[in-house]
Write a protein that holds these residues in place. Structure first.
Motif, mmCIF file in Angstrom:
data_model
loop_
_atom_site.group_PDB
_atom_site.id
_atom_site.type_symbol
_atom_site.label_atom_id
_atom_site.label_comp_id
_atom_site.label_asym_id
_atom_site.label_seq_id
_atom_site.Cartn_x
_atom_site.Cartn_y
_atom_site.Cartn_z
ATOM 1 N N LYS A 192 0.831 -1.212 0.000
ATOM 2 C CA LYS A 192 0.000 0.000 0.000
ATOM 3 C C LYS A 192 0.864 1.260 0.000
ATOM 4 O O LYS A 192 0.540 2.263 -0.640
ATOM 5 N N LYS A 193 1.987 1.174 0.709
ATOM 6 C CA LYS A 193 2.900 2.317 0.769
ATOM 7 C C LYS A 193 3.509 2.595 -0.599
ATOM 8 O O LYS A 193 3.648 3.752 -1.024
ATOM 9 N N VAL A 194 3.892 1.523 -1.315
ATOM 10 C CA VAL A 194 4.457 1.677 -2.661
ATOM 11 C C VAL A 194 3.420 2.268 -3.615
ATOM 12 O O VAL A 194 3.725 3.164 -4.412
ATOM 13 N N LYS B 51 0.915 4.143 -2.816
ATOM 14 C CA LYS B 51 0.645 5.536 -2.433
ATOM 15 C C LYS B 51 1.784 6.474 -2.831
ATOM 16 O O LYS B 51 1.565 7.575 -3.330
ATOM 17 N N SER B 52 3.021 6.023 -2.616
ATOM 18 C CA SER B 52 4.182 6.901 -2.839
ATOM 19 C C SER B 52 4.751 6.809 -4.257
ATOM 20 O O SER B 52 5.391 7.737 -4.744
ATOM 21 N N GLY B 53 4.527 5.651 -4.923
ATOM 22 C CA GLY B 53 5.132 5.446 -6.238
ATOM 23 C C GLY B 53 6.609 5.117 -6.170
ATOM 24 O O GLY B 53 7.289 5.075 -7.192
ATOM 25 N N GLN B 54 7.134 4.851 -4.961
ATOM 26 C CA GLN B 54 8.545 4.525 -4.770
ATOM 27 C C GLN B 54 8.700 3.063 -4.371
ATOM 28 O O GLN B 54 7.899 2.538 -3.587
ATOM 29 N N LEU C 10 10.306 -0.441 -2.657
ATOM 30 C CA LEU C 10 10.724 -0.778 -1.298
ATOM 31 C C LEU C 10 11.500 -2.091 -1.288
ATOM 32 O O LEU C 10 11.200 -3.009 -2.059
ATOM 33 N N THR D 142 1.834 -3.084 -8.968
ATOM 34 C CA THR D 142 3.166 -3.357 -8.421
ATOM 35 C C THR D 142 3.673 -4.720 -8.879
ATOM 36 O O THR D 142 2.885 -5.621 -9.207
#
Length: 554
Positions: A274-276, A278-281, A283, A318
């Motif tokens: 979810k973080k990826v 949201k941020s597009g970066q 991990l 992703t």
């Protein structure tokens, strides 16, 4: 006896430099330099490293009769061999300046000798190329450079008796230690380069196998079925133990370890994914806590999560690559994951483009996109695969060319665009054609900066260039030249080639007919579109349109 003792002592100390250099060469920072094109910045870094090794060679040298029997030139010569003139000069200046400040009767001649070592080795590298330096050639060149170095001492140190004594007592130790030191270090670096090339080639081959198989799989879009096939292809052609693909909301596919409880169709649960999204970066995750799977015996331990984007740069999902506890994520895995994600993003975007083309109502897009069909793309990717084995550093550039080509073709809906924009698109196409046909095509775009803001209809240059390639290819090189002329209120575009020529220049193909129809609809009778072929070959296409300057018009 003196020469022998100095030689053995120097060889012992050179072995220390070899160990230090080997350790430096194993660092990620240095491997990254050797893994990339040696642009000026990296050559200067190599020069600084060579200068540092030159300083160590001076510090660990042996004082003799006011001179220092040293192996300073090892680092300097090596930097010149690898980094060319920039690397050799920087290393030579650093090491020579340090020696100059130490003083002594040989300070000045050694200053010039060390700089000469960097310049000579750098010049040979620039002229013959990096691969010219075999083990025995390196021995020979280093021996010659050391003799030149000591010639400075012989000519510049006074009195001559002292110069003669120094030169001929340290000649053999310095020549043998520096020559062997440079040769062994160069041999070590060549092995490292070959390993990197082998690793890069394997990674690129894996990506292209995945490309080839995914192109047919994804014809119907980025669905659970196609995602599963792609994930399975990745798993079969890499060392990862599990592969997953998601869109922005759910898991599309998970194959490999953990597939008994990670399966397609369920919503994304892990905070990392979810973080990826949201941020597009991307991990990197190590440890079960980072995976955060509620299943108690889940074998997933570490992962790389990389975003997938369409040609507009918008996130579409992703890519997740997993290992169990038995394996660790390496830097090469991270680089591979990023390149693979870029490739998959391109393939998914291509599928979307093909789907939208089925629904396109404008004839210009149907005609012009014919060349960007899966067949064209497959041929282009094969050409990129070929070049990856010879010049892997160019792969990214050509993938970027293809991405830009697709983006412009799909999303450019303006009635007019600037000449600069249209030329960027055309040059991307020409770059890919030059890749595909290797050295059989040369192209030149004459100076156009002063015309860059002139407005032209989009998609008028690429079909003409394509026509030159289609009808003009011959046994020798096909040269394509694009030039411009401004006369009063008119703007002229010329596309010239020296190919076979068109047998019937009056008969235009569908692409050229489409261009003429568009020009007529935009400019009524205030335009000219002509094709002229020479008796012995060569074709010139001329477009004359009214000169317009301003913002692009939708």
């Amino acid at each position: 006896m003196l020469k022998d003792s100095i030689s053995f002592l120097l060889l012992e100390r050179v072995s220390l430099i070899l160990v230090i250099t080997y350790i430096i060469m194993q660092t990620y920072f240095i491997k990254k330099i050797f893994g990339n094109t040696l642009v000026v910045k990296n050559k200067l870094i190599l020069g600084i490293i060579g200068g540092f090794l030159g300083i160590l060679g001076t510090i660990f040298g042996i004082p003799y009769n006011g001179a220092i029997v040293n192996y300073r030139d090892i680092g300097v010569i090596l930097s010149g061999m690898i980094g060319g003139m920039p690397g050799g000069l920087v290393a030579g200046i650093i090491a020579a300046t340090f020696r100059l400040f130490l003083g002594g009767i040989t300070a000045v001649p050694c200053f010039f000798g060390t700089i000469s070592a960097g310049l000579i080795s750098g010049f040979i590298s620039q002229y013959y190329g990096r691969k010219h330096f075999t083990f025995f050639r390196t021995l020979f060149y280093t021996a010659v450079i050391e003799i030149i170095h000591l010639t400075y001492v012989l000519l510049m140190v006074k009195p001559f008796e002292v110069a003669y004594n120094i030169t001929f007592n340290i000649l053999f130790p310095m020549v043998i230690t520096n020559a062997l030191g440079v040769s062994f270090l160069n041999f070590m670096i060549i092995n490292m380069e070959e390993k990197l090339e082998y690793t890069t080639e394997n990674a690129i081959n894996s990506i292209f196998v995945i490309m080839e198989r995914s192109l047919n799989t994804i014809k119907d879009g980025f669905t659970e079925r196609s995602a599963r096939e792609i994930a399975k292809t990745i798993l079969d052609n890499t060392s990862f133990e599990a592969v997953a693909l998601t869109d922005k909301k759910k898991i599309l596919a998970h194959v490999g370890i953990g597939d008994d409880h990670h399966y397609s169709g369920i919503p994304i649960k892990t905070e990392a994914t979810k973080k990826v999204i949201k941020s597009g970066q991307g991990l990197k995750i190590v440890g079960k806590k980072g995976i955060n799977c509620p299943y108690p015996n889940c074998p997933l331990y570490s992962a790389i999560i990389v975003p997938l984007e369409n040609v507009e740069g918008k996130l579409i999902g992703t890519l997740k690559l997993y290992y169990s506890r038995n394996n660790t994520i390496k830097n090469s895995d991270i680089v591979f994951g990023k390149k693979l994600a870029q490739t998959l993003s391109l393939i998914i975007s291509t599928a979307k483009i093909n789907e939208e083309l089925k629904m396109a109502t404008e004839e210009k897009l149907r005609e012009l996109m014919a060349n960007l069909s899966p067949h064209f793309l497959f041929n282009t990717l094969n050409a990129i695969k070929y070049i990856s084995k010879k010049e892997p550093e160019k792969v990214n550039k050509f993938i970027d060319n293809l991405s830009e080509l697709l983006r412009y073709t799909l999303y450019e809906n303006s009635t007019y665009v600037t000449l600069n924009k249209e030329l960027t698109f055309t040059k991307n196409y020409l770059s890919l054609m030059k890749l595909r046909f290797k050295d059989k095509i040369n192209y030149n775009v004459e100076d156009y900066e002063k015309y860059s803001e002139i407005l032209v209809p989009p998609f008028i240059l690429q079909p003409i260039v394509e026509n030159s390639i289609k009808h003009g290819m011959k046994e020798t090189i096909l040269n394509i030249n694009i030039r411009f002329l401004e006369k009063e209120n008119s703007f002229y575009i010329y596309v010239e080639d020296d190919g076979k020529g068109m047998l019937n220049s009056r008969k235009k193909g569908k692409g050229l007919t489409l261009i003429e129809n568009r020009l007529k609809s935009l400019y009524n009778d205030d335009y000219n579109f002509s094709i002229k072929s020479g008796l012995f070959g060569g074709t010139t296409v001329e477009i004359k349109i009214p000169k317009k300057v301003g913002e692009t018009i939708d």
